[in-house]
Design an enzyme around this catalytic site. Sequence first.
Site, PDB file in Angstrom:
ATOM      1  N   ASP A 187     -22.206 -44.942  21.429  1.00 27.77           N
ATOM      2  CA  ASP A 187     -20.856 -45.026  22.007  1.00 27.77           C
ATOM      3  C   ASP A 187     -20.812 -45.087  23.534  1.00 27.77           C
ATOM      4  O   ASP A 187     -19.974 -44.412  24.174  1.00 27.77           O
ATOM      5  CB  ASP A 187     -20.014 -43.850  21.529  1.00 27.77           C
ATOM      6  CG  ASP A 187     -19.871 -43.797  20.019  1.00 27.77           C
ATOM      7  OD1 ASP A 187     -20.442 -44.663  19.338  1.00 27.77           O
ATOM      8  OD2 ASP A 187     -19.200 -42.875  19.523  1.00 27.77           O
ATOM      9  N   ASP A 246     -17.426 -46.627  18.486  1.00 35.72           N
ATOM     10  CA  ASP A 246     -16.147 -46.331  17.857  1.00 35.72           C
ATOM     11  C   ASP A 246     -15.351 -47.631  17.790  1.00 35.72           C
ATOM     12  O   ASP A 246     -15.326 -48.400  18.770  1.00 35.72           O
ATOM     13  CB  ASP A 246     -15.375 -45.299  18.686  1.00 35.72           C
ATOM     14  CG  ASP A 246     -15.682 -43.867  18.285  1.00 35.72           C
ATOM     15  OD1 ASP A 246     -16.501 -43.658  17.371  1.00 35.72           O
ATOM     16  OD2 ASP A 246     -15.090 -42.951  18.884  1.00 35.72           O
ATOM     17  N   HIS A 253     -11.797 -48.126  16.319  1.00 38.16           N
ATOM     18  CA  HIS A 253     -10.657 -47.545  15.619  1.00 38.16           C
ATOM     19  C   HIS A 253      -9.494 -48.519  15.470  1.00 38.16           C
ATOM     20  O   HIS A 253      -9.174 -49.261  16.416  1.00 38.16           O
ATOM     21  CB  HIS A 253     -10.141 -46.322  16.384  1.00 38.16           C
ATOM     22  CG  HIS A 253     -11.118 -45.199  16.480  1.00 38.16           C
ATOM     23  ND1 HIS A 253     -11.819 -44.732  15.396  1.00 38.16           N
ATOM     24  CD2 HIS A 253     -11.500 -44.433  17.543  1.00 38.16           C
ATOM     25  CE1 HIS A 253     -12.590 -43.717  15.790  1.00 38.16           C
ATOM     26  NE2 HIS A 253     -12.421 -43.525  17.081  1.00 38.16           N
ATOM     27  N   HIS A 297      -8.200 -44.168  21.896  1.00 40.95           N
ATOM     28  CA  HIS A 297      -9.404 -44.691  22.532  1.00 40.95           C
ATOM     29  C   HIS A 297     -10.111 -45.684  21.616  1.00 40.95           C
ATOM     30  O   HIS A 297      -9.975 -45.628  20.393  1.00 40.95           O
ATOM     31  CB  HIS A 297     -10.367 -43.548  22.895  1.00 40.95           C
ATOM     32  CG  HIS A 297     -10.872 -42.793  21.696  1.00 40.95           C
ATOM     33  ND1 HIS A 297     -10.141 -41.802  21.070  1.00 40.95           N
ATOM     34  CD2 HIS A 297     -12.037 -42.880  20.987  1.00 40.95           C
ATOM     35  CE1 HIS A 297     -10.816 -41.321  20.049  1.00 40.95           C
ATOM     36  NE2 HIS A 297     -11.977 -41.955  19.965  1.00 40.95           N
ATOM     37  N   LYS A 302     -18.010 -47.731  13.735  1.00 43.91           N
ATOM     38  CA  LYS A 302     -17.622 -46.560  12.958  1.00 43.91           C
ATOM     39  C   LYS A 302     -16.186 -46.166  13.287  1.00 43.91           C
ATOM     40  O   LYS A 302     -15.623 -46.612  14.289  1.00 43.91           O
ATOM     41  CB  LYS A 302     -18.574 -45.396  13.222  1.00 43.91           C
ATOM     42  CG  LYS A 302     -18.682 -44.971  14.679  1.00 43.91           C
ATOM     43  CD  LYS A 302     -19.839 -44.014  14.885  1.00 43.91           C
ATOM     44  CE  LYS A 302     -20.000 -43.579  16.324  1.00 43.91           C
ATOM     45  NZ  LYS A 302     -18.897 -42.713  16.804  1.00 43.91           N
ATOM     46  N   CYS A 335     -20.359 -37.155  19.037  1.00 42.60           N
ATOM     47  CA  CYS A 335     -20.962 -38.254  18.282  1.00 42.60           C
ATOM     48  C   CYS A 335     -22.485 -38.302  18.388  1.00 42.60           C
ATOM     49  O   CYS A 335     -23.166 -38.647  17.418  1.00 42.60           O
ATOM     50  CB  CYS A 335     -20.348 -39.575  18.729  1.00 42.60           C
ATOM     51  SG  CYS A 335     -18.570 -39.674  18.375  1.00 42.60           S
TER      52      CYS A 335
END
Length: 343
Positions: A85, A130, A132, A181, A206, A251
């Site tokens: 990340d 990430d 999202h 984020h 993810k 993470c």
Amino acid sequence: MKTCFDVFDADRDGFLNETEFTELQHHLFRHRDGFHAVSDKQRIDIMKLLDEKQDGKIDREEFQTCWLHWLRQILEPKSALVIVDVQNDFISGTMSISNCPAKQDGNDVIPIINRLLENVNFECVVYSADWHPANHISFIENIKQREIHHTSKVTGGAAKIYDTVIFSGPPIMDQKMWPCHCVQDSWGARYHPDLKVVDRAIHITKGTNPDIDSYSAFWDNKKLSQTNLVCELTQKAITDVYVCGLAYDVCVGSTAVHSIEHGFRTVLIDDASRGVELADINAMKQKLIKTGAVIVDSDRVADMVDATDRRPELGYQAALNVAMARKLVKEEESKKQASSNGK
């Protein structure tokens, strides 16, 4: 293999007793400047794990398993670097960790990671991110979209960033609240432009399910679904996983914990990681050490990858892997035998 066995079989009885196997471990776990200290517990536990007959000695047949499966992990490791990340939002965007309680700067990890990529012979490199959806459960901005469970100590109206609330689900979900984020396809979700991205790397996204968070690059937070990371590493016969990036106590640490659970010898690169809260960073370090990880700075990594620095903690993890594989084989054989008898 025969030569190695004969060297340490000092009394020439065809077995390695505890004293002789201890001598082997003494010579095995070393670094450029000498030998690692092996605790009594480590050396005894390693021998017990490899002593299939549990008779207090390693015979030639057991040593063949040691040679092929235990020593090979230690002397010929295949290593992956998992970069967690290192994305714009965690460095200078909405979730910049420099604004978090620990006040650490995410920019600091980039030159260290780039040097590792340039100077260390990793078998493969993994980048996680990430990724999202805009309605993700972890965003404080979305807290009113979901029902709060009656056991939650923090109500939706009172919740602030870094608070943990309990959503009703299903399933019932403990969730730490973060600012919006790394929304899919946004600037904030991209890797930082200064981060070196190597060719033929593995890329893992993810946190794509809006209703569950995913800290680890292996699993979501409830272990309801997993990424393809373990399959990718297994296909490449990876033995050792080196983890770094952002954020240490979230993470990065979660990825390292799951790496150990999957049986990879796991190393967290301390100076190539930054975190959110100092107390949580220290707690994560203790958790990782307790579960078998090694924590080192980046200047130690090249020697470990090249197997000139061989840590007893990782030797113990390798022995655990051998014992677990042996157990699974026996269980499978028992199932086949039971099935055959049933017919």
